[in-house]
Design an enzyme around this catalytic site. Structure first.
Site, mmCIF file in Angstrom:
data_model
loop_
_atom_site.group_PDB
_atom_site.id
_atom_site.type_symbol
_atom_site.label_atom_id
_atom_site.label_comp_id
_atom_site.label_asym_id
_atom_site.label_seq_id
_atom_site.Cartn_x
_atom_site.Cartn_y
_atom_site.Cartn_z
ATOM 1 N N SER A 37 0.838 -1.202 0.000
ATOM 2 C CA SER A 37 0.000 0.000 0.000
ATOM 3 C C SER A 37 0.873 1.253 0.000
ATOM 4 O O SER A 37 0.470 2.299 -0.486
ATOM 5 C CB SER A 37 -0.954 0.014 1.200
ATOM 6 O OG SER A 37 -0.236 -0.106 2.393
ATOM 7 N N GLY A 39 5.067 0.919 0.627
ATOM 8 C CA GLY A 39 6.317 0.365 0.108
ATOM 9 C C GLY A 39 6.004 -0.656 -0.984
ATOM 10 O O GLY A 39 4.905 -1.218 -1.028
ATOM 11 N N LEU A 92 5.778 -3.595 11.927
ATOM 12 C CA LEU A 92 5.872 -2.197 11.477
ATOM 13 C C LEU A 92 4.702 -1.803 10.587
ATOM 14 O O LEU A 92 4.389 -0.609 10.464
ATOM 15 C CB LEU A 92 7.173 -1.991 10.684
ATOM 16 C CG LEU A 92 8.492 -2.301 11.393
ATOM 17 C CD1 LEU A 92 9.651 -2.282 10.400
ATOM 18 C CD2 LEU A 92 8.745 -1.295 12.512
ATOM 19 N N ALA A 94 1.477 -0.583 9.070
ATOM 20 C CA ALA A 94 0.425 0.221 9.683
ATOM 21 C C ALA A 94 -0.045 1.270 8.697
ATOM 22 O O ALA A 94 0.650 1.613 7.744
ATOM 23 C CB ALA A 94 0.946 0.928 10.935
ATOM 24 N N GLN A 95 -1.205 1.762 8.945
ATOM 25 C CA GLN A 95 -1.634 3.030 8.387
ATOM 26 C C GLN A 95 -0.890 4.042 9.248
ATOM 27 O O GLN A 95 -1.147 4.157 10.436
ATOM 28 C CB GLN A 95 -3.165 3.094 8.534
ATOM 29 C CG GLN A 95 -3.848 4.306 8.008
ATOM 30 C CD GLN A 95 -3.335 5.623 8.527
ATOM 31 O OE1 GLN A 95 -2.607 6.323 7.808
ATOM 32 N NE2 GLN A 95 -3.664 5.971 9.746
ATOM 33 N N TYR A 159 -5.445 7.609 14.985
ATOM 34 C CA TYR A 159 -4.120 6.961 14.893
ATOM 35 C C TYR A 159 -3.551 6.717 16.292
ATOM 36 O O TYR A 159 -3.053 5.630 16.595
ATOM 37 C CB TYR A 159 -3.191 7.848 14.064
ATOM 38 C CG TYR A 159 -1.753 7.374 13.995
ATOM 39 C CD1 TYR A 159 -1.395 6.248 13.265
ATOM 40 C CD2 TYR A 159 -0.742 8.077 14.657
ATOM 41 C CE1 TYR A 159 -0.062 5.831 13.185
ATOM 42 C CE2 TYR A 159 0.584 7.667 14.586
ATOM 43 C CZ TYR A 159 0.914 6.538 13.857
ATOM 44 O OH TYR A 159 2.227 6.132 13.792
ATOM 45 N N ASN A 188 10.289 11.441 15.800
ATOM 46 C CA ASN A 188 10.170 11.774 14.363
ATOM 47 C C ASN A 188 11.368 11.176 13.633
ATOM 48 O O ASN A 188 12.483 11.670 13.765
ATOM 49 C CB ASN A 188 10.194 13.296 14.157
ATOM 50 C CG ASN A 188 8.850 13.898 14.458
ATOM 51 O OD1 ASN A 188 8.360 13.753 15.574
ATOM 52 N ND2 ASN A 188 8.250 14.550 13.492
HETATM 53 N N1 NAD Z 1 8.298 7.236 10.355
HETATM 54 C C1 NAD Z 1 8.067 7.753 11.545
HETATM 55 O O1 NAD Z 1 8.513 8.883 11.847
HETATM 56 C C2 NAD Z 1 7.267 6.983 12.576
HETATM 57 C C3 NAD Z 1 7.050 7.576 13.848
HETATM 58 C C4 NAD Z 1 6.321 6.863 14.800
HETATM 59 C C5 NAD Z 1 5.830 5.597 14.497
HETATM 60 N N2 NAD Z 1 6.033 5.049 13.261
HETATM 61 C C6 NAD Z 1 5.478 3.713 12.983
HETATM 62 O O2 NAD Z 1 6.515 2.892 12.437
HETATM 63 C C7 NAD Z 1 5.952 1.970 11.512
HETATM 64 C C8 NAD Z 1 6.689 2.045 10.179
HETATM 65 O O3 NAD Z 1 6.599 3.380 9.682
HETATM 66 P P1 NAD Z 1 7.240 3.806 8.304
HETATM 67 O O4 NAD Z 1 7.622 5.234 8.450
HETATM 68 O O5 NAD Z 1 8.242 2.809 7.854
HETATM 69 O O6 NAD Z 1 5.938 3.756 7.380
HETATM 70 P P2 NAD Z 1 5.813 3.373 5.840
HETATM 71 O O7 NAD Z 1 4.454 3.798 5.414
HETATM 72 O O8 NAD Z 1 7.002 3.829 5.074
HETATM 73 O O9 NAD Z 1 5.865 1.774 5.879
HETATM 74 C C9 NAD Z 1 4.770 0.986 6.283
HETATM 75 C C10 NAD Z 1 4.762 -0.282 5.431
HETATM 76 O O10 NAD Z 1 3.631 -1.067 5.838
HETATM 77 C C11 NAD Z 1 2.941 -1.510 4.696
HETATM 78 N N3 NAD Z 1 1.524 -1.649 5.064
HETATM 79 C C12 NAD Z 1 0.655 -0.647 5.366
HETATM 80 N N4 NAD Z 1 -0.564 -1.163 5.646
HETATM 81 C C13 NAD Z 1 -0.448 -2.521 5.539
HETATM 82 C C14 NAD Z 1 -1.356 -3.594 5.703
HETATM 83 N N5 NAD Z 1 -2.649 -3.371 6.018
HETATM 84 N N6 NAD Z 1 -0.906 -4.848 5.525
HETATM 85 C C15 NAD Z 1 0.399 -5.082 5.181
HETATM 86 N N7 NAD Z 1 1.301 -4.104 4.988
HETATM 87 C C16 NAD Z 1 0.885 -2.834 5.179
HETATM 88 C C17 NAD Z 1 3.156 -0.435 3.626
HETATM 89 O O11 NAD Z 1 3.021 -0.933 2.306
HETATM 90 C C18 NAD Z 1 4.591 0.029 3.946
HETATM 91 O O12 NAD Z 1 5.524 -0.715 3.173
HETATM 92 C C19 NAD Z 1 4.464 2.294 11.434
HETATM 93 O O13 NAD Z 1 3.788 1.409 12.278
HETATM 94 C C20 NAD Z 1 4.368 3.713 11.950
HETATM 95 O O14 NAD Z 1 3.108 3.966 12.517
HETATM 96 C C21 NAD Z 1 6.746 5.713 12.298
#
Ligand code: NAD
Length: 336
Positions: A37, A39, A92, A94-95, A159, A188
Site C-alpha cells: 500500500s 512500500g 511495522l 500500519a496506516q 491513529y 520523528n
Molecule cells: N516514520 C516515523 O517517523 C514513525 C514515527 C512513529 C511511528 N512510526 C510507525 O513505524 C511503523 C513504520 O513506519 P514507516 O515510516 O516505515 O511507514 P511506511 O508507510 O514507510 O511503511 C509501512 C509499510 O507497511 C505496509 N503496510 C501498510 N498497511 C499494511 C497492511 N494493512 N498490511 C500489510 N502491509 C501494510 C506499507 O506498504 C509500507 O511498506 C508504522 O507502524 C508507523 O506507525 C513511524
C-alpha cells in the site's frame, strides 16, 4: 534468528533489513510481509535480493536470506501462515498517518488495531518468542514534554487510539500468554530510504531539490525530537534480542527538542554545500491546525533496560540523509 518483519518494504522496514544484512547477514533469515500500500517490491530490491513465496503456502521461514510474502495484516489466516517458524516478529506495517486516520478512522482501526491483534495471535499460535511493536508518541496526546512511559495516555486522533490499542494488546499478550512483547514509541524518524515520506526532513530535502521553497508552518518555534534511522534500527534490534525484557513500552527518541526553525538553520547550509542548492529559501506559512507545540521524549528507561541511547548528531544525520537523496537523483539521471 528468524525474523518476520511486517511492513518490511516501508521506510523503517527497509532500513532495518539493511542493518540486519550489513551487521551479520549469515545469522539472520528474514521474511517480509507487506501489502504494497506504501512500500513496494522495488523498495525491497534496492536493499536486498529476495525470493517471493506464495502467501497461500509460505511454509516455515527459510534458513537463510530474505523472503517476501505479499499480504495484508488485516487477513488473520494469512498472517498465521506468514509467521510460521519465526523467532521474532517486528510489526511495522500500519496506516502511518494522523490525517488519514481522521479521514478514515475505520480503515485506521482495521490496519492498526486489528492488524496488531492478528499479528499477536499469529505469534501466540506459532510459538514466536518475541514481538516488537512500532508505536509512536500519538497515544499520549497533549502533555508537557518530556514524554515518558508513565504519563497517562489521552490520544487525540484515531491513529493515537489505534496505536494505544496495539500497546494494550501487547501488554495483555505478555500478561496472559507470556509472549515477550516490546512496544517502541518512535520519535520523528528521518534518514535514508525516506523518499516517499511526508515528514518534515524528507519534505524539506525533496522540495529544495525541486527548486521549491521550504515551508515552515507558523512561527517555526514548534519542537520535535528527530531520530535517525541508524539509532532507531539499533533500538529495534536490541528490543528483539535483549534478554529479560517483556511487556514493556519504551520511548525511542533523542532526549532533546529541536525547533523547526533550528532544523531549517542546520539543513539549509547542508543543502547548499552538498547539493549546490544555493537558491534554497525558507518561508513561514499559516500554522497547521492541531499541530502539537512541543514534543520530545525522555529515553532514560530505554537507556537503563535496553542499554540504548541515540548517538547520531542531528547535523551529521541530516548531512548523511541529504547525501542519500542526492545520490538517488544522480543514479536516476544516470539510468535514463
Ligand atoms: N516514520 C516515523 O517517523 C514513525 C514515527 C512513529 C511511528 N512510526 C510507525 O513505524 C511503523 C513504520 O513506519 P514507516 O515510516 O516505515 O511507514 P511506511 O508507510 O514507510 O511503511 C509501512 C509499510 O507497511 C505496509 N503496510 C501498510 N498497511 C499494511 C497492511 N494493512 N498490511 C500489510 N502491509 C501494510 C506499507 O506498504 C509500507 O511498506 C508504522 O507502524 C508507523 O506507525 C513511524
Amino acid at each position: 534468528m528468524k525474523w518476520l518483519i511486517t511492513g518490511g518494504c516501508g521506510f523503517i522496514g527497509t532500513n532495518l533489513i539493511r542493518r540486519l544484512l550489513e551487521d551479520d547477514a549469515e545469522d539472520h533469515s528474514i521474511r517480509v510481509y507487506d501489502n504494497f500500500s506504501v512500500g513496494e517490491r522495488d523498495d525491497l530490491e534496492k536493499i536486498a535480493s529476495f525470493e517471493e513465496v506464495s502467501p497461500d503456502a509460505p511454509g516455515d521461514i527459510s534458513d537463510a536470506g530474505v523472503e517476501l510474502v505479499v499480504g495484508d495484516v488485516r487477513d488473520s489466516d494469512a498472517t498465521q501462515r506468514a509467521a510460521a517458524g519465526a523467532d521474532v516478529i517486528v510489526h511495522l506495517a500500519a496506516q502511518a498517518g494522523v490525517p488519514t486516520s481522521v479521514e478514515d478512522p475505520r480503515y485506521d482501526f482495521e490496519a492498526n488495531a486489528l492488524g496488531t491483534f492478528n499479528l499477536l495471535e499469529a505469534a501466540r499460535h506459532q510459538d514466536v518468542d518475541r514481538f516488537v511493536f512500532a508505536s509512536s508518541a500519538a497515544p499520549i496526546g497533549d502533555c508537557e514534554p518530556p514524554i515518558h512511559e508513565e504519563i497517562a495516555c489521552h490520544p487525540k486522533s484515531p491513529y493515537g487510539a489505534s496505536k494505544l490499542a496495539g500497546e494494550g494488546y501487547c501488554s495483555a499478550y505478555h500478561g496472559s500468554f507470556g509472549l515477550k512483547t516490546v512496544a517502541l514509541r518512535f520519535g520523528n524518524v528521518y534518514g535514508p530510504l525516506s523518499d516517499h515520506k511526508s515528514s518534515v526532513v524528507a519534505k524539506f530535502i525533496r522540495r529544495a531539490m525541486q527548486g521549491k521553497t521550504l515551508e515552515i508552518y507558523g512561527d517555526g518555534q514548534q519542537t520535535r525530537d528527530f531520530i535517525h534511522t541508524d539509532d532507531l534500527t539499533r533500538a529495534i534490534v536490541l528490543a528483539a534480542t535483549q534478554p529479560n525484557v517483556g511487556g514493556e513500552v519504551f520511548q525511542i527518541a533523542t532526549n532533546s527538542e529541536t525547533t523547526v526553525n533550528e532544523l531549517a538553520r542546520l539543513l539549509v547550509p547542508i543543502l547548499r554545500k552538498e547539493g549546490g542548492l544555493e537558491d534554497v529559501t525558507v518561508v513561514h506559512t499559516d500554522p497547521r491546525k492541531g499541530d502539537i507545540r512541543r514534543n520530545y521524549s525522555d529515553t532514560s528507561k530505554a537507556e537503563e533496560m535496553l542499554d540504548w541511547r541515540a548517538a547520531v548528531e542531528l547535523d551529521d544525520g541530516l548531512r548523511q540523509t541529504t547525501r542519500w537523496f542526492l545520490r538517488q537523483e544522480t543514479e536516476a539521471v544516470a539510468g535514463q
